[in-house]
Scaffold this active site. Structure first.
Site, PDB file in Angstrom:
ATOM      1  N   LYS A 184     -18.465  -4.827  20.325  1.00  0.00           N
ATOM      2  CA  LYS A 184     -18.649  -4.608  21.575  1.00  0.00           C
ATOM      3  C   LYS A 184     -19.888  -4.329  22.229  1.00  0.00           C
ATOM      4  O   LYS A 184     -20.890  -3.769  21.603  1.00  0.00           O
ATOM      5  CB  LYS A 184     -17.478  -3.616  22.351  1.00  0.00           C
ATOM      6  N   MET A 236     -13.810   9.017  20.317  1.00  0.00           N
ATOM      7  CA  MET A 236     -14.510   8.279  21.444  1.00  0.00           C
ATOM      8  C   MET A 236     -14.661   9.404  22.668  1.00  0.00           C
ATOM      9  O   MET A 236     -14.457   9.067  23.645  1.00  0.00           O
ATOM     10  CB  MET A 236     -13.750   6.925  22.077  1.00  0.00           C
ATOM     11  N   ASP A 286     -15.954  -5.589  13.240  1.00  0.00           N
ATOM     12  CA  ASP A 286     -16.344  -4.625  14.273  1.00  0.00           C
ATOM     13  C   ASP A 286     -17.782  -4.081  13.807  1.00  0.00           C
ATOM     14  O   ASP A 286     -18.177  -3.930  12.816  1.00  0.00           O
ATOM     15  CB  ASP A 286     -15.225  -3.769  14.698  1.00  0.00           C
TER      16      ASP A 286
HETATM   17  N1  SAH Z   1      -9.465   2.519  14.410  1.00  0.00           N
HETATM   18  C1  SAH Z   1     -10.716   3.620  14.092  1.00  0.00           C
HETATM   19  C2  SAH Z   1     -11.096   4.118  15.263  1.00  0.00           C
HETATM   20  C3  SAH Z   1     -11.584   3.196  16.392  1.00  0.00           C
HETATM   21  S1  SAH Z   1     -12.254   3.799  17.882  1.00  0.00           S
HETATM   22  C4  SAH Z   1     -10.075   4.557  13.156  1.00  0.00           C
HETATM   23  O1  SAH Z   1      -8.951   4.534  12.717  1.00  0.00           O
HETATM   24  O2  SAH Z   1     -10.891   5.303  12.687  1.00  0.00           O
HETATM   25  C5  SAH Z   1     -13.926   4.148  17.655  1.00  0.00           C
HETATM   26  C6  SAH Z   1     -14.060   5.803  17.359  1.00  0.00           C
HETATM   27  O3  SAH Z   1     -13.600   6.237  16.122  1.00  0.00           O
HETATM   28  C7  SAH Z   1     -15.387   6.312  17.708  1.00  0.00           C
HETATM   29  O4  SAH Z   1     -15.840   6.341  18.826  1.00  0.00           O
HETATM   30  C8  SAH Z   1     -15.306   7.561  16.823  1.00  0.00           C
HETATM   31  O5  SAH Z   1     -14.656   8.562  17.695  1.00  0.00           O
HETATM   32  C9  SAH Z   1     -14.268   7.403  15.939  1.00  0.00           C
HETATM   33  N2  SAH Z   1     -14.857   6.802  14.533  1.00  0.00           N
HETATM   34  C10 SAH Z   1     -14.820   5.807  13.729  1.00  0.00           C
HETATM   35  N3  SAH Z   1     -15.595   5.759  12.788  1.00  0.00           N
HETATM   36  C11 SAH Z   1     -16.260   6.773  12.761  1.00  0.00           C
HETATM   37  C12 SAH Z   1     -17.213   7.628  11.703  1.00  0.00           C
HETATM   38  N4  SAH Z   1     -17.722   6.858  10.755  1.00  0.00           N
HETATM   39  N5  SAH Z   1     -17.623   9.080  12.091  1.00  0.00           N
HETATM   40  C13 SAH Z   1     -17.147   9.547  13.109  1.00  0.00           C
HETATM   41  N6  SAH Z   1     -16.384   9.005  14.168  1.00  0.00           N
HETATM   42  C14 SAH Z   1     -15.775   7.538  13.796  1.00  0.00           C
END
Ligand code: SAH
Length: 288
Positions: A76, A191, A54
């Site tokens: 996406k 998000m 992803d």
């Molecule tokens: N499965 C992922 C979340 C996916 S949804 C998890 O467990 O972390 C995607 C959202 O995750 C982004 O919009 C943001 O809100 C958050 N996110 C993922 N990686 C991030 C990062 N390195 N820094 C800040 N937010 C992050």
């Protein structure tokens, strides 16, 4: 030439799970820093024939794949939340049916706002064997890299993980913001940047204090990590003025104040902690 021969540590009672052809492993890559991968994830990378990854997966992690592995991007496009989800799931089915060891690599934890559940379900419905490898979710590990503990005995006995998007890309209409506001001392919002203004309005309308501390951590655990300390009423303007955008975790609540003591990255750079007792408890933490 990459060294893919490095061995994993010996497990006390069992062997490392074998990545069998025709299987799909749904693996969390953690929030960014490659050091936050699990050993099971590393083992998976070492053996996968196909890696479907992803947008939020840091590219350096893919360097640990076998040189001959096929690397497929499944990010996406245009921020459309449901773009191609069906295609991605069915692609995983096809790769597995072709007898490949398929590694589905997702940012953070695959089961936390990552659609790992849906993908796993599709695979099971197509009789594809799966293994789930959890990862460190951004809402926990990302905040920790900003010096924010998601729980602290002086602050909260609960934490709520919330998404700022629903399947249509809107703020989730099914969420009872009033109940969440009252019921949870600390909110961790994934998000949430696109609709930060609506989220702020909903929380204020539900009675959260306008001066409640908020932290926004973007690109957490990567070299581009940035942290904004703000308040509920000013977060939208401040985030805009400072150029904060996704991917970001928004943390609402007094847990964010602990960063004044626990900003370990600043301390590592030689800065003194701003305040070792941000909540004014007056006693050493270990005495409580
Ligand atoms: N499965 C992922 C979340 C996916 S949804 C998890 O467990 O972390 C995607 C959202 O995750 C982004 O919009 C943001 O809100 C958050 N996110 C993922 N990686 C991030 C990062 N390195 N820094 C800040 N937010 C992050």
């Amino acid at each position: 030439m990459q060294d893919t021969s490095l061995s994993l540590p010996v497990l006390p009672s069992s062997d490392w799970p074998e990545f069998k052809p025709g299987w799909v492993w749904l693996v969390g890559a953690g929030p960014g820093d490659p050091g936050l991968l699990t050993l099971h994830a590393l083992n998976a990378l070492r053996h996968a024939d196909v890696i479907v990854y992803d947008a939020l997966v840091q590219k350096v992690i893919l360097d640990w794949a076998r040189p001959e592995a096929e690397i497929v991007y499944a990010g996406k496009r245009g921020g459309k939340p449901s773009a191609n989800q069906k295609d991605i799931s069915l692609q995983l089915v096809d790769f597995a049916r072709a007898g490949k060891r398929v590694l589905r690599l997702k940012g953070g934890d695959p089961f936390v706002f990552g659609r790992g559940g849906e993908e796993g379900q599709t695979l099971v419905q197509h009789d594809i064997p799966i293994r789930i490898i959890p990862g460190i979710s951004a809402g926990i590990g990302g905040l920790a890299y900003a010096g924010i503990p998601v729980t602290h005995r002086d602050v909260n006995q609960s934490v709520t993980f919330v998404t700022g998007h629903d399947q249509s890309g809107d703020t989730p209409s099914s969420l009872d913001w009033a109940a969440i506001s009252k019921g949870s001392q600390v909110l961790v919002i994934y998000m949430g940047m696109k609709h930060l203004d609506r989220i702020r309005d909903a929380l204020l309308a539900a009675g959260r204090d306008k001066d409640e501390p908020v932290a926004i951590v973007s690109n957490a655990t990567t070299p581009e990590q940035r942290v904004l300390e703000t308040t509920l009423s000013t977060c939208v303007e401040n985030a805009k003025a400072e150029g904060f955008g996704p991917p970001a975790i928004i943390c609402v609540g007094r847990a964010t104040m602990m960063r004044q003591a626990l900003d370990w990255q600043a301390i590592a750079r030689g800065e003194a902690p701003r305040n070792t007792d941000p909540l004014g408890r007056g006693r050493p933490a270990e005495d409580r």
